[in-house]
Write a protein that holds these residues in place. Sequence first.
Motif, short mmCIF file in Angstrom:
data_model
loop_
_atom_site.label_atom_id
_atom_site.label_comp_id
_atom_site.label_asym_id
_atom_site.label_seq_id
_atom_site.Cartn_x
_atom_site.Cartn_y
_atom_site.Cartn_z
N THR A 44 0.84 -1.20 0.00
CA THR A 44 0.00 0.00 0.00
C THR A 44 0.87 1.25 0.00
OG1 THR A 44 -1.81 -1.15 1.14
CG2 THR A 44 -1.81 1.25 1.26
N LEU A 100 -6.13 0.37 -11.33
CA LEU A 100 -4.92 1.15 -11.07
C LEU A 100 -4.33 1.67 -12.38
CD1 LEU A 100 -2.97 -1.20 -8.60
CD2 LEU A 100 -4.34 0.79 -8.01
N GLU A 127 -8.47 3.37 -4.47
CA GLU A 127 -7.71 2.34 -5.17
C GLU A 127 -7.54 1.10 -4.29
OE1 GLU A 127 -4.76 4.98 -8.06
OE2 GLU A 127 -4.15 4.55 -5.99
N LEU A 169 -1.18 3.85 -2.73
CA LEU A 169 -2.59 3.63 -3.08
C LEU A 169 -3.49 4.64 -2.37
CD1 LEU A 169 -2.89 -0.27 -2.83
CD2 LEU A 169 -2.66 1.11 -4.90
#
Length: 156
Positions: free
Chosen positions: A45, A126, A54, A50
Motif C-alpha cells: 500500500t 490502477l 484504489e 494507493l
Amino acid sequence: MKNYLLFIVSLFLTSIFSFGQNGPLREHFKQKKEKIKALKVAFITTELDLTSDEAVKFWPIYNAFEDKQQEIKKQKFKAYLERTDANLIDKLSEKDAASLLTQMESNEDDLFQLKKKFISSLKGVLPSNKILKLKKAEEKFSKKLLQQYRDKKNNR
C-alpha cells in the motif's frame, strides 16, 4: 530471483507443515503467516501509494489472485513431491517422467494465464505505472523479509 524462489518454497513448506500439525505449532505458524500478510499489505500500500479508493478496489483482486496462485503452486508442489523423491527420480519410467513434465507445464501455463488475467483486472483499477510498481514492491518485500529472517537466524 534465486532468493525469491527460496523464500517462496520456504514459505510454502512452512504452510504445508503447519496444516499438518495440531495444536500450538499450527497456531504459531498461522499467526506468523497472518503477521507477514499484514506487513505485506502495509508495505505494498505504501510502495504503490494507493489512495483509499484504489485500495478498496485493489485488495480484493490481489487477495483472490494470491489465493488462486497459492492453490496452483500447492497442487504443483504436491504432485511433484508425490512422484519425485530423490531416489525415485531415477526409477521413473519414461512415460511417468513425461507425464510429470506435462503436468508441470500445465501448472506453469495455469500460473501464466492467472497472471495475465490478474493484470487485465488491475488495469481497470490502477494506473499502469502502479501495476508496474507492484511487481517491484513484491520483490522488494520478499527480499526484505528474507533479509530479516537471515538476520534473525544469524543472531541466534
